[in-house]
Design a protein around this motif. Structure first.
Motif, PDB file in Angstrom:
ATOM      1  N   UNK A 169       0.838  -1.200   0.000  1.00  0.00           N
ATOM      2  CA  UNK A 169       0.000   0.000   0.000  1.00  0.00           C
ATOM      3  C   UNK A 169       0.874   1.251   0.000  1.00  0.00           C
ATOM      4  N   UNK A 170       0.315   2.347  -0.481  1.00  0.00           N
ATOM      5  CA  UNK A 170       1.047   3.610  -0.525  1.00  0.00           C
ATOM      6  C   UNK A 170       1.532   4.008   0.862  1.00  0.00           C
ATOM      7  N   UNK A 171       0.700   3.839   1.861  1.00  0.00           N
ATOM      8  CA  UNK A 171       1.078   4.191   3.231  1.00  0.00           C
ATOM      9  C   UNK A 171       2.321   3.428   3.670  1.00  0.00           C
ATOM     10  N   UNK A 172       2.389   2.142   3.320  1.00  0.00           N
ATOM     11  CA  UNK A 172       3.552   1.327   3.696  1.00  0.00           C
ATOM     12  C   UNK A 172       4.818   1.817   3.001  1.00  0.00           C
ATOM     13  N   UNK A 173       4.697   2.125   1.713  1.00  0.00           N
ATOM     14  CA  UNK A 173       5.862   2.586   0.957  1.00  0.00           C
ATOM     15  C   UNK A 173       6.383   3.904   1.524  1.00  0.00           C
ATOM     16  N   UNK A 174       5.466   4.815   1.835  1.00  0.00           N
ATOM     17  CA  UNK A 174       5.893   6.109   2.370  1.00  0.00           C
ATOM     18  C   UNK A 174       6.463   5.974   3.782  1.00  0.00           C
ATOM     19  N   UNK A 208       4.057  12.429  -4.105  1.00  0.00           N
ATOM     20  CA  UNK A 208       4.800  12.695  -2.867  1.00  0.00           C
ATOM     21  C   UNK A 208       6.252  13.100  -3.113  1.00  0.00           C
ATOM     22  N   UNK A 209       6.649  13.258  -4.372  1.00  0.00           N
ATOM     23  CA  UNK A 209       8.071  13.458  -4.667  1.00  0.00           C
ATOM     24  C   UNK A 209       8.626  14.743  -4.081  1.00  0.00           C
ATOM     25  N   UNK A 210       7.828  15.804  -3.988  1.00  0.00           N
ATOM     26  CA  UNK A 210       8.347  17.049  -3.437  1.00  0.00           C
ATOM     27  C   UNK A 210       8.396  17.030  -1.914  1.00  0.00           C
ATOM     28  N   UNK A 211       7.820  16.014  -1.312  1.00  0.00           N
ATOM     29  CA  UNK A 211       7.826  15.916   0.152  1.00  0.00           C
ATOM     30  C   UNK A 211       9.079  15.243   0.684  1.00  0.00           C
ATOM     31  N   UNK A 212       9.820  14.555  -0.186  1.00  0.00           N
ATOM     32  CA  UNK A 212      11.001  13.798   0.245  1.00  0.00           C
ATOM     33  C   UNK A 212      12.141  14.028  -0.746  1.00  0.00           C
TER      34      UNK A 212
END
Length: 372
Positions: A169-174, A208-212
Motif C-alpha cells: 500500500x502507498x502508506x507502507x511505501x511512504x 509525494x516526490x516534493x515531500x522527500x
C-alpha cells in the motif's frame, strides 16, 4: 600485463541479467513471459512514428522538453520533476552512477528485478539481501526492511514486485521512505508495473516526490503501451534530485523519434491503457479460476496482472516447466535467474481472452504430461 588485468574487478565478476521476452529464433510462439499491455501498442503508433521521423538531420533536443512536458501534464507535476531515458533500464543504471560509490551498502528485497543489483555491482556496491518470506507468500514486510536501513546508501523497492506480483500500500511505501530519510538513505521505487493496475492512482507515490528529497520513482512506456522495441523510460524526483540525475545522464539519451512519439502517446492514448486495465482485471479473475481447476494444488493469487506460480508439486524446476510449455507454443518466464527459491516458480502474465484460453489449454496439457 594481460587485458583482463586492466579491467575493473566489478566487470570481470559480472554476469548479464536475464529477462523474459526472449522470443528471437523460437518460431511462432505466444509470449506470456513479458508483462506488457495485452492489447498491444495503440493503433496510431505507426502513424506517430512516421510523423516523428521528419527532420532527423538535426540532433535530438538534449533536454527532451516536449516529452517531459507531456509526462508532467499527465502526472500533475512540474517539468523539473521529470527525467527521461532510453527505457527504464538506462535510468536504473544511472541511479547508482549518481548516488552509489564503491563499498556502499545497498538494500534490496529478494527476489527482485535483477537490473537493480547489476547496476549497483558495476559501481562496486555491496548488495544486502532482504529475503521475502516464501511462507508469507512473498509479501513485503516494511518493518523488516526498515530495521535493515542502518549504514545503507540506498534501498530498492518494486511495487508491485517483479517477479512475485505482490503489492504494498502507498502508506507502507511512504513509511519506508520516511524511515530512510531519517537514515539519509535514498529510496529507488520502481512503479513500471503499476500503471496497468486498477490500483495505480491509490498506490502510486508520484504525488509525494516534493515531500522527500530521498525518493526517486521510475516508470516506463514499455508496459503500458506494449512497445519494448521503442526505448522510453521516465522518472520522478524533487527538483534537486532530478538536477543531479540530469548532470550524470548520457547526452542525447533519447532520440527525436522517441521524444515525439512518447509525447503523443502520453497525451492521446491514456484510454488505451484504461481499456487494458479493465480487460486485465476481468481476465485475471477468469485465469485464476480456471488455473485453480487445472493445477493439483492451490495457486497463490496476484496483486498484479501476472502470476508467480509454484512448481513444487509438479516435481519440476522452472527451466523444465518452461521447456514443456514451449513445446506447446507458449513461452513462460524461467524464474531461476532470480535466485533461490525462484527455481521452483514460473511467472506468466494475463493476456487477451483468446490468448488466455490458449494458455490454459497448454497448461492443461503440460500438467497432464508431467503427472504421468
Amino acid at each position: 600485463m594481460k587485458l583482463e588485468d586492466r579491467v575493473r574487478p566489478q566487470i570481470k565478476a559480472m554476469m548479464r541479467p536475464q529477462h523474459g521476452g526472449d522470443v528471437w529464433g523460437k518460431g511462432e510462439i505466444l509470449d506470456y513471459s513479458s508483462n506488457v499491455n495485452p492489447l498491444g501498442h495503440p493503433e496510431k503508433l505507426n502513424e506517430y512514428i512516421v510523423q516523428a521521423s521528419e527532420g532527423l538531420v538535426n540532433y535530438p533536443d538534449d533536454s527532451s522538453l516536449t516529452i517531459r512536458e507531456a509526462i508532467a501534464e499527465r502526472y500533475a507535476v512540474a517539468v523539473d520533476n521529470v527525467l527521461v531515458g532510453a527505457g527504464s533500464a538506462e535510468i536504473i543504471r544511472l541511479f547508482p552512477e549518481v548516488f552509489v560509490s564503491p563499498g556502499d551498502k545497498v538494500l534490496m528485497p529478494h527476489p527482485i528485478f535483477s537490473e537493480y543489483g547489476f547496476g549497483c555491482r558495476l559501481m562496486g556496491a555491496q548488495i544486502i539481501d532482504a529475503p521475502l518470506s516464501e511462507e508469507n507468500d512473498f509479501r513485503p514486510d516494511m518493518s523488516e526492511l526498515i530495521a535493515l536501513l542502518n549504514d545503507v546508501k540506498a534501498v530498492y523497492f518494486c511495487n508491485p514486485n517483479n517477479p512475485t506480483g505482490k503489492m504494498a500500500a502507498k502508506k507502507e511505501v511512504l513509511e519506508l521512505v520516511a524511515a530512510a530519510a531519517k537514515k539519509e538513505t535514498m529510496v529507488f521505487l520502481d512503479e513500471t508495473l503499476l500503471e496497468l493496475s486498477a490500483k495505480d492512482a491509490q498506490v502510486s507515490c508520484v504525488d509525494s516526490i516534493e515531500s522527500y528529497d530521498n525518493l526517486f520513482i521510475i516508470r516506463s512506456f514499455t508496459k503500458s503501451f506494449a512497445m519494448p522495441g521503442l526505448r522510453i523510460g521516465y522518472s520522478f524526483g524533487n527538483k534537486e534530485l532530478i538536477n543531479y540525475m540530469n548532470a550524470g545522464r548520457l547526452t542525447w539519451n533519447l532520440g527525436t523519434v522517441e521524444q515525439r512519439v512518447g509525447a503523443q502517446l502520453m497525451r492521446n492514448e491514456q484510454n488505451h491503457v484504461k481499456k487494458a486495465v479493465e480487460l486485465l482485471e476481468s481476465e485475471k479473475v477468469r485465469m485464476y479460476r480456471e488455473m485453480s481447476k487445472i493445477l493439483p494444488y492451490p495457486l497463490p493469487n496476484t496483486d498484479s496482472y501476472f502470476f508467480f506460480c509454484p512448481l513444487y508439486q509438479l516435481k519440476v524446476k522452472s527451466p523444465e516447466f518452461r521447456r514443456a510449455m514451449l513445446e506447446r507454443g507458449v513461452l513462460v518466464r524461467d524464474c531461476s535467474s532470480f535466485g533461490s527459491p525462484c527455481e521452483n516458480y514460473s511467472r506468466f502474465c494475463v493476456k487477451t481472452p483468446e490468448m488466455n484460453s490458449r494458455f490454459l489449454e497448454a497448461l492443461q496439457e503440460t500438467v497432464e504430461s508431467l503427472s504421468r
